[in-house]
Write a protein that holds these residues in place. Structure first.
Motif, short mmCIF file in Angstrom:
data_model
loop_
_atom_site.label_atom_id
_atom_site.label_comp_id
_atom_site.label_asym_id
_atom_site.label_seq_id
_atom_site.Cartn_x
_atom_site.Cartn_y
_atom_site.Cartn_z
N ARG A 1 1.37 9.38 -5.62
CA ARG A 1 1.76 10.82 -5.34
C ARG A 1 2.86 11.37 -6.53
O ARG A 1 2.53 12.57 -6.81
CB ARG A 1 2.64 10.85 -4.07
CG ARG A 1 1.68 10.73 -2.67
CD ARG A 1 2.56 10.64 -1.62
NE ARG A 1 1.83 10.55 -0.24
CZ ARG A 1 2.20 10.54 0.66
NH1 ARG A 1 3.75 10.61 1.09
NH2 ARG A 1 1.35 10.59 1.88
N TYR B 1 0.98 -1.23 -0.16
CA TYR B 1 0.03 -0.01 -0.03
C TYR B 1 1.03 1.32 -0.07
O TYR B 1 0.56 2.37 -0.63
CB TYR B 1 -0.83 -0.04 1.32
CG TYR B 1 -2.05 -1.06 1.14
CD1 TYR B 1 -2.35 -1.67 0.15
CD2 TYR B 1 -2.70 -1.47 2.36
CE1 TYR B 1 -3.46 -2.71 -0.06
CE2 TYR B 1 -3.61 -2.71 2.50
CZ TYR B 1 -3.98 -3.12 1.01
OH TYR B 1 -4.89 -4.17 1.07
N GLN B 2 1.97 1.21 0.85
CA GLN B 2 2.82 2.30 0.97
C GLN B 2 3.49 2.75 -0.58
O GLN B 2 3.52 3.82 -0.91
CB GLN B 2 3.84 2.13 1.86
CG GLN B 2 3.42 2.47 3.33
CD GLN B 2 4.42 1.90 4.37
OE1 GLN B 2 5.64 1.44 4.02
NE2 GLN B 2 4.44 2.48 5.61
N THR C 1 0.77 3.97 -2.83
CA THR C 1 0.69 5.52 -2.38
C THR C 1 1.66 6.40 -3.02
O THR C 1 1.56 7.56 -3.68
CB THR C 1 0.69 5.78 -0.73
OG1 THR C 1 -0.51 4.70 -0.31
CG2 THR C 1 0.19 6.95 -0.41
#
Length: 355
Positions: free
Chosen positions: A228, A220-221, A224
């Motif tokens: 970005r 998930y990181q 993300t």
């Protein structure tokens, strides 16, 4: 060892033990884990049995008779002696409730076995009245050999009373020689082993879940961070596209602002020219005011010097006054001493004159 005629009437889980035939004191565990222990009933022969199977081996195969007794030796452990199998069985339960249920069922089955024996004896008397066997007699049972060294073989009596007495004596001997504390600890030990195995399995499962959650969180990181970066790229592209369109508008606004600034500067120049004469007059008044301020500062410094001198003089005066006060005090003390000495001299002269 099980026939199709037998049906289970009660089952539970327990750790199974047997008394050590060599020492008659220690318990030998029948398996490493808890086993299923069941009551079975044979309707054809009207017989009740306790059976427990470990793999393909019968760990317990005990026929219940009216002479048997189930004894609770602790809150989670119970035992009974089987003279036909020539051993003592012990069961360690997970809770006191399971032990109580097993003991109650044992008492019920024992009573049912007693009633079944009485019915079979009544039928024997009715069918064979010439045998002249009383209601308290039973048929001879197989031979049982004792485990003690040097003892002769014992035979079951034909009398039920003698059988009961022998059974009670054997049970008392087994109970007196057995170590109750060892039984309790062994039962608790195997119960704790089961619990420990379950906890270890749960811990491994939890660790596996944690590792999986960590992997998901890392994924998930990363996702993300990728989003970005994509948003930043889109914003930069949008800025480049709109900058070319807004350049003309910005240049036109800048020209208008410069024109307004030029007009404002011209007005300020005219205002400064008109105020120049007034500033000259204000500067003359300012110089005069500064001169007066300097005179006042000099006067203030002189007054401060005088005040300092006056404070010094006052301090010196106070010191001289204290010094004089001390001298006067000393003189007064000397005078007091002299007066005291004169009074003593007077008293001495008076005494001399009287003598």
């Amino acid at each position: 060892f099980l026939s199709c005629r037998e049906q289970p009437i009660f089952s539970t889980r327990a750790h199974v033990f047997q008394i050590d035939p060599a020492t008659k004191r220690n318990w030998i565990p029948a398996s490493k884990h808890a086993l299923t222990v069941s009551y079975f009933y044979d309707a054809t022969r009207n017989v009740y049995r306790i059976i427990s199977v470990g793999g393909t081996k019968a760990i317990i195969n005990s026929t219940i008779t009216p002479n048997m007794t189930f004894t609770k030796t602790s809150q989670k452990f119970g035992q009974w002696a089987d003279s036909r199998a020539n051993t003592v069985y012990g069961l360690g339960f997970a809770s006191e409730q399971h032990l109580s249920q097993f003991a109650e069922k044992f008492q019920e089955v024992k009573e049912a076995a007693r009633l079944a024996r009485e019915k079979s004896q009544d039928k024997t008397e009715l069918t064979n009245p010439a045998l002249n066997i009383t209601s308290h007699q039973v048929l001879p049972s197989p031979i049982i050999s004792s485990n003690g060294p040097g003892e002769d073989k014992l035979f079951r009596s034909q009398s039920a009373d003698v059988e009961i007495t022998t059974e009670k004596e054997r049970l008392k001997k087994m109970l007196s020689e057995g170590s109750v504390s060892e039984v309790q600890w062994e039962a608790e030990f195997f119960s704790l082993q089961d619990n420990n195995t379950k906890l270890v399995a749960a811990l491994h499962e939890a660790n596996a879940n944690v590792d999986q959650w960590k992997k998901q969180l890392t994924a998930y990181q990363e996702e993300t961070e990728t989003l970005r970066q994509r948003v930043a790229e889109l914003e930069s592209q949008g800025t480049h596209d709109s900058s070319s369109e807004n350049n003309k508008e910005e240049l036109s606004q800048t020209l208008e602002e410069l024109e307004l600034l030029i007009k404002a500067k011209d007005e300020e120049i005219q205002l400064l020219k008109s105020q120049k004469c007034g500033r000259w007059e204000a500067e003359g008044e300012r110089e005069e005011t500064l001169q007066k301020l300097q005179e006042l500062e000099a006067r203030n410094a002189e007054l401060e010097q005088r005040l300092h001198l006056a404070e010094q003089t006052l301090a010196e005066t106070l010191a001289e006054r204290e010094k004089m006060h001390g001298e006067v005090t000393k003189v007064a003390e000397i005078m007091d001493v002299k007066i005291f000495e004169l009074s003593e001299l007077r008293q001495g002269l008076a005494k001399l004159l009287e003598s």
